[in-house]
Design a protein around this motif. Structure first.
Motif, PDB file in Angstrom:
ATOM      1  N   ARG A  53      -8.164  12.069   1.011  1.00 12.08           N
ATOM      2  CA  ARG A  53      -6.820  12.553   1.287  1.00 12.08           C
ATOM      3  C   ARG A  53      -6.083  13.019   0.048  1.00 12.08           C
ATOM      4  NH1 ARG A  53      -5.461  13.642   6.537  1.00 12.08           N
ATOM      5  NH2 ARG A  53      -7.361  13.001   7.590  1.00 12.08           N
ATOM      6  N   TYR A  96      -9.780   4.360   8.704  1.00  8.24           N
ATOM      7  CA  TYR A  96      -8.591   4.947   9.304  1.00  8.24           C
ATOM      8  C   TYR A  96      -7.887   3.989  10.267  1.00  8.24           C
ATOM      9  CZ  TYR A  96      -9.112   9.299   6.947  1.00  8.24           C
ATOM     10  OH  TYR A  96      -9.157  10.242   5.963  1.00  8.24           O
ATOM     11  N   TRP A 138       0.427   4.220  -2.889  1.00  6.09           N
ATOM     12  CA  TRP A 138       0.163   5.655  -2.728  1.00  6.09           C
ATOM     13  C   TRP A 138       1.187   6.465  -3.506  1.00  6.09           C
ATOM     14  CZ3 TRP A 138      -4.445   6.286  -1.605  1.00  6.09           C
ATOM     15  CH2 TRP A 138      -5.086   5.571  -0.595  1.00  6.09           C
ATOM     16  N   GLU A 180      -4.901  -0.903   7.236  1.00  3.69           N
ATOM     17  CA  GLU A 180      -3.510  -0.707   6.833  1.00  3.69           C
ATOM     18  C   GLU A 180      -3.405   0.046   5.512  1.00  3.69           C
ATOM     19  OE1 GLU A 180      -2.673  -5.146   4.929  1.00  3.69           O
ATOM     20  OE2 GLU A 180      -1.702  -4.501   6.768  1.00  3.69           O
ATOM     21  N   ALA A 181      -4.568   0.425   4.976  1.00  4.33           N
ATOM     22  CA  ALA A 181      -4.543   1.255   3.776  1.00  4.33           C
ATOM     23  C   ALA A 181      -3.898   2.612   4.051  1.00  4.33           C
ATOM     24  CB  ALA A 181      -5.963   1.459   3.250  1.00  4.33           C
ATOM     25  N   THR A 182      -3.838   2.987   5.318  1.00  2.63           N
ATOM     26  CA  THR A 182      -3.264   4.290   5.645  1.00  2.63           C
ATOM     27  C   THR A 182      -1.740   4.277   5.549  1.00  2.63           C
ATOM     28  OG1 THR A 182      -3.165   3.658   7.964  1.00  2.63           O
ATOM     29  CG2 THR A 182      -5.101   4.892   7.264  1.00  2.63           C
ATOM     30  N   TYR A 183      -1.201   3.076   5.489  1.00  2.00           N
ATOM     31  CA  TYR A 183       0.252   2.971   5.549  1.00  2.00           C
ATOM     32  C   TYR A 183       0.914   3.655   4.351  1.00  2.00           C
ATOM     33  CZ  TYR A 183       4.717   1.230   6.996  1.00  2.00           C
ATOM     34  OH  TYR A 183       6.005   1.165   7.438  1.00  2.00           O
ATOM     35  N   GLY A 184       1.851   4.510   4.643  1.00  2.00           N
ATOM     36  CA  GLY A 184       2.538   5.214   3.568  1.00  2.00           C
ATOM     37  C   GLY A 184       1.790   6.467   3.126  1.00  2.00           C
ATOM     38  N   LEU A 185       0.595   6.660   3.662  1.00  2.00           N
ATOM     39  CA  LEU A 185      -0.177   7.844   3.293  1.00  2.00           C
ATOM     40  C   LEU A 185      -0.286   8.805   4.469  1.00  2.00           C
ATOM     41  CD1 LEU A 185      -2.014   9.129   1.061  1.00  2.00           C
ATOM     42  CD2 LEU A 185      -3.923   8.090   2.249  1.00  2.00           C
ATOM     43  N   LEU A 186      -0.532   8.253   5.639  1.00  2.43           N
ATOM     44  CA  LEU A 186      -0.743   9.099   6.806  1.00  2.43           C
ATOM     45  C   LEU A 186       0.196   8.697   7.936  1.00  2.43           C
ATOM     46  CD1 LEU A 186      -4.634   8.928   6.832  1.00  2.43           C
ATOM     47  CD2 LEU A 186      -3.233  10.818   6.015  1.00  2.43           C
ATOM     48  N   THR A 216       0.840  -1.205   0.000  1.00  2.00           N
ATOM     49  CA  THR A 216       0.000   0.000   0.000  1.00  2.00           C
ATOM     50  C   THR A 216       0.873   1.254   0.000  1.00  2.00           C
ATOM     51  OG1 THR A 216      -0.271  -0.352   2.385  1.00  2.00           O
ATOM     52  CG2 THR A 216      -2.141  -0.852   1.008  1.00  2.00           C
ATOM     53  N   GLU A 217       1.975   1.182   0.707  1.00  2.00           N
ATOM     54  CA  GLU A 217       2.885   2.330   0.719  1.00  2.00           C
ATOM     55  C   GLU A 217       3.356   2.660  -0.699  1.00  2.00           C
ATOM     56  OE1 GLU A 217       6.614   1.580   2.655  1.00  2.00           O
ATOM     57  OE2 GLU A 217       6.852   3.690   3.192  1.00  2.00           O
ATOM     58  N   PRO A 246       6.953  10.851   0.305  1.00  2.17           N
ATOM     59  CA  PRO A 246       5.649  10.839  -0.342  1.00  2.17           C
ATOM     60  C   PRO A 246       5.510  12.019  -1.302  1.00  2.17           C
ATOM     61  CG  PRO A 246       5.442  10.640   2.042  1.00  2.17           C
ATOM     62  CD  PRO A 246       6.859  10.993   1.755  1.00  2.17           C
TER      63      PRO A 246
END
Lengths: 347, 334
Positions: free
Chosen positions: A270, B35, A178, B38-44, A174-175, A213
């Motif tokens: 976001r 939130y 993004w 683990e979709a937040t990983y690397g984004l937030l 996922t990292e 990022p």
């Protein structure tokens, strides 16, 4: 997997449409991923085989230079003519590179036999390649791109009628996803030839994103508003047009299965990106076995959950591809910031 | 809630102005899940996630404001109970809100203390007579139970407590029906036999059940004798009283104990179901922090305990408890 009469009829009609409108290229489906090993090639191969089984003329295009393996997944030998011949102008047309496969209606353009180290295309050959894509004699060209955020991958992605990003439910994937989405957007906004201030902003964003990022599309739109009206319009229109699709592969748990939706919400809230979740493929042993046998899963195990999910995904992808023709397929439309998405070569 | 607050909160949760409580609740749950994934990983970054979580909690609290609820469900519409918890007379001390007219003349004022099942920011006690009131007044234990089940709102604790456990979730009050209520109460069984407690109280003290109002928790709980209105034709009255648990109200050991006692549950029962020892449950209730193990375990205990008591959001409840526990540990320097 047997194509229905209906599908054949539809495919025939499709072919006729394409031939009737001279110059209209094939539908371009591009599979990309921020991280390797997430099943991007597997999806490209099986999606292409499924489309071919439906009766469409399909060309599977291996753009993964230096790392190509489409022929392996199809159980074929590396062909004699490869992308390298086109890049070095030993052939004039991409059609000359298409070799038949064991699957009816499915041709392959391989990047095999490229020199080791040929990981990316230079600007000139890349532009030439993209210009020639539309001339491929097929209903669908399914492209497997190199992993990551290389320019070849990003440009293929943005060129596609159906750009599909593939991920699996791991933090590492996922990292990378993004990062890939943000990079792809910057590149897509640059493609439409924005005014100079916006171009400078985007290029700076692209260059500064090394190892961190990338700025989100939403942030870039806001930054462009501070420049001038034309810049703001150009970036905002690029944002509105940027609609990647997502496939989550190898879902093992319920949380994995819900990852796609979470990514969609986060992308919207976001990044200001409208991302379509095409679907989720559950982890399937049959897929793994087929790969090791060098046979497409949809041929080897048509009743497997994987094959049936591929079937659904292909139908969704087709609907999407046909509903969203690309901005331009042939050449970057420099200076036409206000261009509508539908004014492409397609139909 | 000002209009602007409402708009901001709706934007936050992505719901329209027409959204029902259920829509809001669903949207809130979805966002929380997103939130937490683990979709937040690397984004937030983690602190961004926490910030956002706080923001959606706040938005949710604004939208679930009882005032708004009252506006959305005006007068005549019978308000489904949000959940039911009956407290014995004298259990809480304080003042009640005024009784409001009910469209159902036959209805007495069954006491309901209701808890939101989400967020735990709101704890509502309503004494509405609506719908099943007449049936309740009929007095049979089983019809009472059925009425309780019928009234169980899908979005409320009553569903979970009443429907799932099959216990009645409301008790009628007022001179006309209290005896029947007592009978119904004694006929019901189970750890969440809320009627039992009040039934005993009714019989024992002879006083009317209380209606709750005001803040709940931290000793700020307020209650008053219900307006025991005999079911008289045309003289309808019901006491609809909101008891709100605001997010800033901490979950205390005292609150756990009160709710447990209101539910007539023994610590041994809690221990049996939560697998937390009676000693430790006791320490949790008494906030004997020095007797408690490391915070990570205490968190688990409190969540389990709160869940057993059917607190709407055990996780959130545990958080506030743990904050004070950690403060204690910090002060002690460990």
């Amino acid at each position: 997997m047997t194509p229905t009469a209906e599908a054949r009829a539809a495919a025939a009609k499709e072919g006729a449409t394409n031939e009737a409108s001279q110059g209209a290229g094939p539908h371009l489906c591009v599979f990309a991923a921020g991280k390797g090993g997430v099943g991007r090639t597997l999806l490209a191969v099986n999606g292409a085989v499924y489309l071919a089984n439906m009766g469409y003329r399909v060309v599977l295009f291996d753009a993964d230079l230096g790392n190509c393996n489409l022929h392996t997944l199809l159980g074929a030998e590396p062909p004699d003519r490869t992308l390298d011949d086109f890049v070095h102008k030993r052939v004039d047309s991409l059609n000359a590179l298409v070799v038949p496969t064991r699957v009816a209606n499915l041709g392959l353009v391989s990047a095999a036999r490229d020199p080791i180290g040929a990981a990316s295309l230079k600007h000139g050959p890349r532009t030439r390649l993209f210009t020639h894509l539309a001339s491929i004699q097929a209903d669908y060209v399914v492209v497997d791109t190199p992993v990551g955020t290389g320019l070849t991958t990003l440009d293929f992605f943005n060129l596609a009628h159906g750009p599909v990003a593939v991920t699996v439910a791991t933090p590492a994937a996922t990292e990378r996803l993004w990062r890939f989405i943000c990079a792809a957007f910057i590149r897509s906004a640059l493609r439409v030839g924005p005014p100079a201030p916006a171009r400078a902003l985007l290029e700076e964003a692209f260059d500064q994103s090394v190892g961190r990022p990338a700025p989100s599309p939403g942030a870039l739109v806001r930054a462009a508003r501070a420049l001038d009206e034309a810049s703001a319009t150009a970036v905002e229109q690029a944002r509105a047009r940027f609609r990647p699709a997502l496939i989550v592969n190898e879902a093992r748990t319920r949380a994995d299965a819900e990852l796609g939706e979470a990514i969609r919400v986060l992308a919207r809230d976001r990044l200001d990106v409208d991302l379509d979740v095409l679907g989720t493929l559950s982890w399937d042993e049959a897929a793994w076995i087929s790969v090791s046998r060098r046979r497409p899963v949809v041929v080897e195990a048509p009743e497997s959950p994987f094959s049936q999910q591929i079937e659904q995904l292909v139908h969704r992808l087709r609907a999407r591809v046909e509903a969203h023709p690309p901005a331009t397929a042939a050449a970057p439309a420099a200076g036409v910031a206000g261009e509508a998405p539908a004014t492409g070569v397609d139909r | 809630m000002t209009p602007q607050e409402g708009r901001d909160a709706r934007t936050m949760l992505g719901v329209s102005a027409e959204a029902t409580d259920e829509d809001v609740r669903k949207a809130y749950k979805r966002l929380r899940a997103v939130y937490a994934s683990e979709a937040t990983y690397g984004l937030l970054a983690p602190d961004e996630i926490n910030q956002f979580r706080d923001a959606i909690d706040a938005a949710y609290a604004v939208l679930m404001d009882p005032e708004r609820r009252a506006r959305l469900r005006p007068d005549a519409t019978p308000t489904p109970p949000i959940g039911s918890l009956t407290l014995p007379a004298g259990f809480l001390a304080g003042v009640a809100g005024p009784p409001t007219p009910t469209p159902n003349p036959a209805a007495a004022a069954p006491l309901r203390a209701a808890a939101r099942d989400e967020g735990f920011e709101e704890f509502q006690a309503s004494a509405t007579g609506e719908g099943g009131g007449a049936t309740v007044a009929g007095g049979a234990a089983d019809s009472d139970a059925a009425a309780g089940a019928d009234r169980a709102d899908e979005q409320n604790l009553a569903r979970e407590v009443g429907a799932e456990r099959g216990t009645p979730s409301a008790v009628p009050s007022g001179s006309g029906v209290s005896a029947a209520a007592g009978a119904g109460a004694r006929a019901a069984a189970g750890p969440f036999d809320l009627l039992g407690a009040s039934g005993e109280a009714l019989d024992g003290s002879g006083s009317a059940p209380v209606a709750l109002a005001g803040p709940f928790g931290g000793g700020g709980v307020a209650a008053t004798p219900a307006h025991a209105t005999p079911p008289a034709p045309g003289a309808a009255a019901h006491a609809r009283l909101d008891l709100e648990l605001r997010p800033d109200m901490p979950l205390t050991g005292e609150l756990l104990r009160r709710v447990r006692e209101a539910r007539n549950v023994d610590l041994r029962d809690v221990s049996h179901h939560t697998k937390v020892s009676v000693t430790q449950l006791h320490a949790i209730e008494n906030e004997a922090f020095q007797a408690l193990p490391a915070a990570v375990y205490v968190r688990g205990f409190v969540v389990e305990y709160a869940r057993y008591l059917r607190f709407p959001d055990p996780q959130a409840a545990a958080r506030s408890y743990l904050e004070r526990y950690r403060a204690f540990l910090d002060a002690r320097g460990s």
